[in-house]
Design a protein around this motif. Structure first.
Motif, PDB file in Angstrom:
ATOM      1  N   LYS A   1       0.810  -1.221   0.000  1.00  0.00           N
ATOM      2  CA  LYS A   1       0.000   0.000   0.000  1.00  0.00           C
ATOM      3  C   LYS A   1       0.843   1.270   0.000  1.00  0.00           C
ATOM      4  O   LYS A   1       0.396   2.312  -0.478  1.00  0.00           O
ATOM      5  CB  LYS A   1      -0.958   0.000   1.200  1.00  0.00           C
ATOM      6  CG  LYS A   1      -2.116  -0.973   1.063  1.00  0.00           C
ATOM      7  CD  LYS A   1      -3.072  -0.850   2.225  1.00  0.00           C
ATOM      8  CE  LYS A   1      -4.268  -1.793   2.049  1.00  0.00           C
ATOM      9  NZ  LYS A   1      -5.215  -1.692   3.194  1.00  0.00           N
ATOM     10  N   VAL A   2       2.055   1.192   0.561  1.00  0.00           N
ATOM     11  CA  VAL A   2       2.953   2.347   0.517  1.00  0.00           C
ATOM     12  C   VAL A   2       3.813   2.198  -0.731  1.00  0.00           C
ATOM     13  O   VAL A   2       4.764   1.414  -0.755  1.00  0.00           O
ATOM     14  CB  VAL A   2       3.836   2.443   1.773  1.00  0.00           C
ATOM     15  CG1 VAL A   2       4.622   3.758   1.754  1.00  0.00           C
ATOM     16  CG2 VAL A   2       2.992   2.341   3.036  1.00  0.00           C
TER      17      VAL A   2
ATOM     18  N   GLY B   1       5.264   9.674  -0.339  1.00  0.00           N
ATOM     19  CA  GLY B   1       3.811   9.512  -0.323  1.00  0.00           C
ATOM     20  C   GLY B   1       3.090  10.525   0.537  1.00  0.00           C
ATOM     21  O   GLY B   1       1.857  10.564   0.553  1.00  0.00           O
TER      22      GLY B   1
ATOM     23  N   GLN C   1       0.321  13.193  -0.860  1.00  0.00           N
ATOM     24  CA  GLN C   1      -1.039  12.826  -1.226  1.00  0.00           C
ATOM     25  C   GLN C   1      -2.006  13.225  -0.109  1.00  0.00           C
ATOM     26  O   GLN C   1      -1.592  13.526   1.009  1.00  0.00           O
ATOM     27  CB  GLN C   1      -1.118  11.318  -1.488  1.00  0.00           C
ATOM     28  CG  GLN C   1      -0.230  10.865  -2.642  1.00  0.00           C
ATOM     29  CD  GLN C   1      -0.367   9.380  -2.922  1.00  0.00           C
ATOM     30  OE1 GLN C   1      -1.475   8.872  -3.100  1.00  0.00           O
ATOM     31  NE2 GLN C   1       0.752   8.678  -2.953  1.00  0.00           N
TER      32      GLN C   1
ATOM     33  N   GLN D   1      -0.001   9.129   2.183  1.00  0.00           N
ATOM     34  CA  GLN D   1       0.109   7.683   1.937  1.00  0.00           C
ATOM     35  C   GLN D   1       1.541   7.221   2.197  1.00  0.00           C
ATOM     36  O   GLN D   1       2.137   6.503   1.393  1.00  0.00           O
ATOM     37  CB  GLN D   1      -0.308   7.361   0.504  1.00  0.00           C
ATOM     38  CG  GLN D   1      -1.755   7.694   0.202  1.00  0.00           C
ATOM     39  CD  GLN D   1      -2.726   6.849   1.019  1.00  0.00           C
ATOM     40  OE1 GLN D   1      -2.738   5.625   0.906  1.00  0.00           O
ATOM     41  NE2 GLN D   1      -3.540   7.488   1.837  1.00  0.00           N
ATOM     42  N   ASP D   2       2.108   7.657   3.298  1.00  0.00           N
ATOM     43  CA  ASP D   2       3.485   7.332   3.649  1.00  0.00           C
ATOM     44  C   ASP D   2       3.525   6.186   4.658  1.00  0.00           C
ATOM     45  O   ASP D   2       2.488   5.652   5.063  1.00  0.00           O
ATOM     46  CB  ASP D   2       4.203   8.576   4.199  1.00  0.00           C
ATOM     47  CG  ASP D   2       3.394   9.275   5.287  1.00  0.00           C
ATOM     48  OD1 ASP D   2       2.789   8.570   6.120  1.00  0.00           O
ATOM     49  OD2 ASP D   2       3.360  10.517   5.308  1.00  0.00           O
TER      50      ASP D   2
ATOM     51  N   VAL E   1       0.183   4.899   6.784  1.00  0.00           N
ATOM     52  CA  VAL E   1      -0.402   3.701   6.169  1.00  0.00           C
ATOM     53  C   VAL E   1       0.096   2.415   6.829  1.00  0.00           C
ATOM     54  O   VAL E   1      -0.705   1.588   7.281  1.00  0.00           O
ATOM     55  CB  VAL E   1      -0.104   3.678   4.654  1.00  0.00           C
ATOM     56  CG1 VAL E   1      -0.635   2.387   4.030  1.00  0.00           C
ATOM     57  CG2 VAL E   1      -0.729   4.891   3.962  1.00  0.00           C
TER      58      VAL E   1
END
Length: 232
Positions: free
Chosen positions: A114-115, A148, A151, A155-156, A160
């Protein structure tokens, strides 16, 4: 319903006061402990203590010293020991998030991918336990990757992989990249500092530029750009 909500908020406030915690984000309580409502992996008391320490750093602490000296202070206020496992912390463009996470999430990995751009393993649990200073509160600290964070929502790795907030983020400021800001999880300035002219130990100009580019377009950009206007 309103009465129940009032009691819940009042109880949370009393617990915060009793523990001497000034937690700056929304939270609830479970078994007498604080839990961030948006990022439940956050070690709340630890985050609050780190933020307080960052704010208490003086102008002399963060300016006109060798980078190695300033970096040592950042590690200390972040609840991290200085050693081989933290030698990367704040020394490149990417490992510039000081994150505080509960023990229950420290073994989380990026196995689901996901990252983006981060190893699918990224197993940090043992390093976090070994490097974290216990006196700052429950849980541990680590300097995670900012990739990330531009965003919305970020989203880092911190947000996450660990579901935890950032206690502070180091961002180098354009156009000259000779000053840096320490931002809270929402992009507000907690403190700022500058590098000493001629210091060869500071991250390279390219690394500092890449650091800012990684936050462009997100909630951490504006404060860094504004602070950069004061550079010579």
């Amino acid at each position: 319903m309103r009465s129940e909500l009032w009691i819940s908020v009042a109880t949370c406030t009393l617990i915060c006061v009793a523990l001497g915690i000034d937690y700056p984000y929304d939270y609830k309580t479970a078994d007498g402990k604080m839990m961030d409502t948006k990022y439940p992996g956050t070690a709340c008391e630890r985050l609050a203590n780190v933020v307080a320490k960052v704010k208490n750093l003086t102008v002399d602490d963060l300016n006109d010293h060798k980078w190695s000296t300033i970096r040592s202070k950042l590690l200390a206020v972040g609840g991290l020991k200085e050693g081989m496992s933290t030698s990367h912390s704040f020394n490149d463009w990417n490992h510039c998030d000081l994150t505080t996470m509960l023990g229950s999430v420290q073994s989380n990995s990026n196995s689901d991918g996901k990252v983006a751009g981060i190893s699918r393993k990224n197993k940090l649990g043992s390093h976090i336990k070994e490097a974290s200073l216990s006196e700052l509160g429950e849980g541990g600290s680590w300097s995670t990757c900012i990739l990330g964070c531009n965003q919305n929502p970020p989203q880092d790795v911190a947000h996450v992989q660990f579901q935890s907030r950032v206690a502070f983020k180091l961002v180098w400021c354009p156009p000259n990249y000779n000053i840096f800001v320490l931002l809270d999880d929402e992009g507000k300035i907690l403190n700022k500092g500058s590098i000493m002219a001629g210091d060869t130990g500071v991250p390279s100009l390219q690394q500092r530029q890449l650091n800012f580019r990684a936050v462009e377009g997100g909630q951490y950009e504006a404060a860094a750009k504004e602070a950069g206007k004061t550079q010579n």
